[in-house]
Motif scaffolding. Structure first.
Motif, PDB file in Angstrom:
ATOM      1  N   LEU A  34     -10.785  -3.245   6.675  1.00  0.00           N
ATOM      2  CA  LEU A  34      -9.556  -2.621   6.197  1.00  0.00           C
ATOM      3  C   LEU A  34      -8.587  -3.599   5.534  1.00  0.00           C
ATOM      4  CD1 LEU A  34      -8.863  -0.055   9.062  1.00  0.00           C
ATOM      5  CD2 LEU A  34      -9.483   0.444   6.701  1.00  0.00           C
ATOM      6  N   PRO A  35      -8.244  -4.728   6.186  1.00  0.00           N
ATOM      7  CA  PRO A  35      -7.324  -5.655   5.509  1.00  0.00           C
ATOM      8  C   PRO A  35      -7.862  -6.154   4.176  1.00  0.00           C
ATOM      9  CG  PRO A  35      -7.517  -6.197   7.832  1.00  0.00           C
ATOM     10  CD  PRO A  35      -8.575  -5.182   7.550  1.00  0.00           C
ATOM     11  N   CYS A  36      -9.161  -6.450   4.120  1.00  0.00           N
ATOM     12  CA  CYS A  36      -9.754  -6.921   2.856  1.00  0.00           C
ATOM     13  C   CYS A  36      -9.638  -5.854   1.772  1.00  0.00           C
ATOM     14  CB  CYS A  36     -11.219  -7.288   3.066  1.00  0.00           C
ATOM     15  SG  CYS A  36     -11.475  -8.752   4.103  1.00  0.00           S
ATOM     16  N   THR A  37      -9.919  -4.610   2.140  1.00  0.00           N
ATOM     17  CA  THR A  37      -9.817  -3.511   1.172  1.00  0.00           C
ATOM     18  C   THR A  37      -8.387  -3.342   0.691  1.00  0.00           C
ATOM     19  OG1 THR A  37     -11.658  -2.344   2.224  1.00  0.00           O
ATOM     20  CG2 THR A  37     -10.208  -1.051   0.797  1.00  0.00           C
ATOM     21  N   TYR A  38      -7.448  -3.342   1.619  1.00  0.00           N
ATOM     22  CA  TYR A  38      -6.045  -3.162   1.255  1.00  0.00           C
ATOM     23  C   TYR A  38      -5.550  -4.271   0.339  1.00  0.00           C
ATOM     24  CZ  TYR A  38      -5.873   0.327   4.995  1.00  0.00           C
ATOM     25  OH  TYR A  38      -6.102   1.409   5.780  1.00  0.00           O
ATOM     26  N   VAL A  39      -5.958  -5.507   0.620  1.00  0.00           N
ATOM     27  CA  VAL A  39      -5.517  -6.635  -0.196  1.00  0.00           C
ATOM     28  C   VAL A  39      -6.084  -6.531  -1.610  1.00  0.00           C
ATOM     29  CG1 VAL A  39      -5.713  -9.132  -0.515  1.00  0.00           C
ATOM     30  CG2 VAL A  39      -5.134  -8.214   1.733  1.00  0.00           C
ATOM     31  N   VAL A  40      -7.383  -6.193  -1.718  1.00  0.00           N
ATOM     32  CA  VAL A  40      -8.020  -6.069  -3.036  1.00  0.00           C
ATOM     33  C   VAL A  40      -7.362  -4.959  -3.854  1.00  0.00           C
ATOM     34  CG1 VAL A  40     -10.142  -5.427  -4.232  1.00  0.00           C
ATOM     35  CG2 VAL A  40     -10.231  -7.019  -2.304  1.00  0.00           C
ATOM     36  N   VAL A  41      -7.171  -3.787  -3.226  1.00  0.00           N
ATOM     37  CA  VAL A  41      -6.556  -2.663  -3.934  1.00  0.00           C
ATOM     38  C   VAL A  41      -5.107  -2.990  -4.297  1.00  0.00           C
ATOM     39  CG1 VAL A  41      -5.846  -0.245  -3.751  1.00  0.00           C
ATOM     40  CG2 VAL A  41      -8.061  -0.967  -2.841  1.00  0.00           C
ATOM     41  N   PHE A  42      -4.409  -3.667  -3.395  1.00  0.00           N
ATOM     42  CA  PHE A  42      -3.010  -4.033  -3.652  1.00  0.00           C
ATOM     43  C   PHE A  42      -2.904  -4.975  -4.846  1.00  0.00           C
ATOM     44  CE2 PHE A  42       0.329  -7.269  -2.953  1.00  0.00           C
ATOM     45  CZ  PHE A  42       1.443  -6.467  -3.136  1.00  0.00           C
ATOM     46  N   VAL A  43      -3.696  -6.039  -4.860  1.00  0.00           N
ATOM     47  CA  VAL A  43      -3.619  -7.030  -5.943  1.00  0.00           C
ATOM     48  C   VAL A  43      -4.032  -6.417  -7.279  1.00  0.00           C
ATOM     49  CG1 VAL A  43      -4.548  -9.205  -6.815  1.00  0.00           C
ATOM     50  CG2 VAL A  43      -3.967  -8.989  -4.391  1.00  0.00           C
ATOM     51  N   CYS A  44      -5.198  -5.764  -7.307  1.00  0.00           N
ATOM     52  CA  CYS A  44      -5.687  -5.169  -8.558  1.00  0.00           C
ATOM     53  C   CYS A  44      -4.781  -4.029  -9.026  1.00  0.00           C
ATOM     54  CB  CYS A  44      -7.112  -4.654  -8.371  1.00  0.00           C
ATOM     55  SG  CYS A  44      -8.324  -5.945  -8.019  1.00  0.00           S
ATOM     56  N   GLY A  45      -4.360  -3.184  -8.087  1.00  0.00           N
ATOM     57  CA  GLY A  45      -3.483  -2.072  -8.445  1.00  0.00           C
ATOM     58  C   GLY A  45      -2.122  -2.534  -8.902  1.00  0.00           C
ATOM     59  N   LEU A  46      -1.600  -3.581  -8.263  1.00  0.00           N
ATOM     60  CA  LEU A  46      -0.288  -4.110  -8.642  1.00  0.00           C
ATOM     61  C   LEU A  46      -0.320  -4.682 -10.050  1.00  0.00           C
ATOM     62  CD1 LEU A  46       2.624  -4.737  -7.616  1.00  0.00           C
ATOM     63  CD2 LEU A  46       1.756  -6.977  -6.913  1.00  0.00           C
ATOM     64  N   LEU A  47      -1.341  -5.481 -10.345  1.00  0.00           N
ATOM     65  CA  LEU A  47      -1.438  -6.104 -11.666  1.00  0.00           C
ATOM     66  C   LEU A  47      -1.690  -5.056 -12.756  1.00  0.00           C
ATOM     67  CD1 LEU A  47      -3.564  -9.283 -10.814  1.00  0.00           C
ATOM     68  CD2 LEU A  47      -1.117  -9.168 -11.292  1.00  0.00           C
ATOM     69  N   GLY A  48      -2.674  -4.196 -12.521  1.00  0.00           N
ATOM     70  CA  GLY A  48      -3.046  -3.214 -13.532  1.00  0.00           C
ATOM     71  C   GLY A  48      -1.944  -2.222 -13.828  1.00  0.00           C
ATOM     72  N   ASN A  49      -1.362  -1.638 -12.789  1.00  0.00           N
ATOM     73  CA  ASN A  49      -0.325  -0.622 -12.992  1.00  0.00           C
ATOM     74  C   ASN A  49       0.982  -1.222 -13.493  1.00  0.00           C
ATOM     75  OD1 ASN A  49      -1.473   2.084 -12.024  1.00  0.00           O
ATOM     76  ND2 ASN A  49      -2.017   0.736 -10.329  1.00  0.00           N
ATOM     77  N   SER A  50       1.308  -2.445 -13.066  1.00  0.00           N
ATOM     78  CA  SER A  50       2.505  -3.109 -13.579  1.00  0.00           C
ATOM     79  C   SER A  50       2.371  -3.363 -15.077  1.00  0.00           C
ATOM     80  CB  SER A  50       2.737  -4.437 -12.844  1.00  0.00           C
ATOM     81  OG  SER A  50       3.009  -4.218 -11.477  1.00  0.00           O
ATOM     82  N   LEU A  51       1.170  -3.788 -15.477  1.00  0.00           N
ATOM     83  CA  LEU A  51       0.923  -4.043 -16.890  1.00  0.00           C
ATOM     84  C   LEU A  51       1.050  -2.767 -17.713  1.00  0.00           C
ATOM     85  CD1 LEU A  51       0.091  -6.194 -18.946  1.00  0.00           C
ATOM     86  CD2 LEU A  51      -2.297  -5.637 -18.452  1.00  0.00           C
ATOM     87  N   VAL A  52       0.454  -1.687 -17.225  1.00  0.00           N
ATOM     88  CA  VAL A  52       0.533  -0.406 -17.932  1.00  0.00           C
ATOM     89  C   VAL A  52       1.982   0.065 -18.013  1.00  0.00           C
ATOM     90  CG1 VAL A  52      -0.106   2.031 -17.856  1.00  0.00           C
ATOM     91  CG2 VAL A  52      -1.803   0.292 -17.313  1.00  0.00           C
TER      92      VAL A  52
END
Length: 342
Positions: A34-52
């Motif tokens: 769970l922590p690994c999944t949350y961290v991966v989704v958080f980092v990728c989602g934060l970068l991708g959605n912030s950029l968009v």
């Protein structure tokens, strides 16, 4: 949240030593997975959605209804992923953020999840209208823009109302450790059905109906972008089904058959499928923004502005995109063949 299962409830797992041992293995698995999944989704989602979001607000004029939706979609996903670090910490240790924060984050998490799903539904319907009513859609852009902003406001309000049960019934409980949780049995079947309808069945129905008509229209189109558009449609539907269907099926089973709560294998299913469902927040920027030529052009502008790309290289990218865009616009059935140009 899946990490709510990260405790041992002797009432469920007292039938045998094997069952208790199996559940201990599950707890060890969830503390890593769970922590690994949350961290991966958080980092990728934060970068991708912030950029968009940055490109949509500062570089891309909102000329059509899809542009309006593409501002609200990354915003909803961005707020959604920002709740994940709290759940990651709680899954490793325990909930230390208090009862008010528990209710608030449960509400924010749920509200933005449904906001994102409803916006995806609106994007699907908008693409459908752009194909079947291309001329009418073009002539009514101003009215559609106003309607789109009203629709987005309604979506946020509806999602807020749908998330209220999680806020009301969410509490900090002590079960071997402090957890932030809400109990499904305290929420009526009507509420759970409404949430599942908005979060899965409505978007799925919209995709099936709208994209079926779009595919039929594209098959009769002459534009050379037909095959690319078909591939993107199939990709959008496939990603949605692969990420959302498993978790929603598990939720459906959970609401109809409570005895599954006593099965450790069912806890594995909840944890893994929910983690897969979170990938949607990472993939949305790719599926609904980066595939568009206009968005990629503005992306290179942003890269150039922050000094990460030589001017000549950026200019070459813009020129290529502009030339390709002009070629698309010159083809027949422009709305159908270049609808993913956004």
């Amino acid at each position: 949240m899946a990490e709510y299962d990260d405790y041992e409830d002797p009432g469920f797992f007292n039938s045998s030593n094997d069952s208790r041992q199996e559940h201990k293995h599950y707890l060890q698995f969830s503390k890593i997975f769970l922590p690994c999944t949350y961290v991966v989704v958080f980092v990728c989602g934060l970068l991708g959605n912030s950029l968009v979001l940055i490109i949509s607000v500062f570089y891309q004029k909102q000329k059509n209804l899809t542009d309006v939706f593409l501002v609200n979609l990354p915003l909803a996903d961005l707020v959604f992923v920002c709740t994940l670090p709290f759940w990651a910490y709680a899954s490793i240790h325990e909930w230390v953020f208090g009862n008010v924060m528990c209710k608030t984050l449960l509400g924010i998490y749920t509200m933005n999840f449904y906001t994102s799903m409803l916006i995806l539904t609106c994007i699907t319907v908008d693409r459908f209208l752009a194909v079947v009513q291309a001329t009418k859609t073009y002539n009514q852009q101003a009215k559609r823009m106003i309607r789109g902003k009203v629709i987005c406001l309604l979506i946020w309000l509806i999602s807020m109302l749908v998330s209220l049960p999680q806020v009301i019934y969410g509490n900090v409980l002590y079960l071997d450790k402090l957890i932030c949780d809400y109990h499904d049995e305290e929420i009526s079947t009507v509420v759970l059905t409404t949430q599942m309808t908005l979060g899965f069945f409505l978007p799925l129905l919209a995709m099936i109906v709208c994209y079926s008509v779009i595919i039929k229209t594209l098959l009769h189109a002459r534009g050379f972008q037909k095959h690319r558009s078909l591939k993107i449609i199939f990709l959008v539907v496939a990603v949605f089904l692969l990420t959302q269907m498993p978790f929603n099926l598990v939720k459906l089973i959970r609401t109809t058959s409570w005895e599954y709560h006593a099965m450790t294998s069912f806890h594995y299913a909840i944890t893994v499928t929910e983690a897969i469902a979170y990938l949607r927040a990472c993939l949305n920027p790719v599926l609904y923004a980066f595939v568009g030529l206009k968005f990629r052009k503005n992306f290179w502008k942003l890269v150039k502005d922050i000094g990460c790309l030589p001017y000549l290289g950026a200019s070459h990218q813009w020129k290529s995109s502009e030339d390709t865009s002009k070629t698309y616009s010159a083809t027949n059935n422009v709305e159908a063949t270049s609808m993913f140009q956004l």
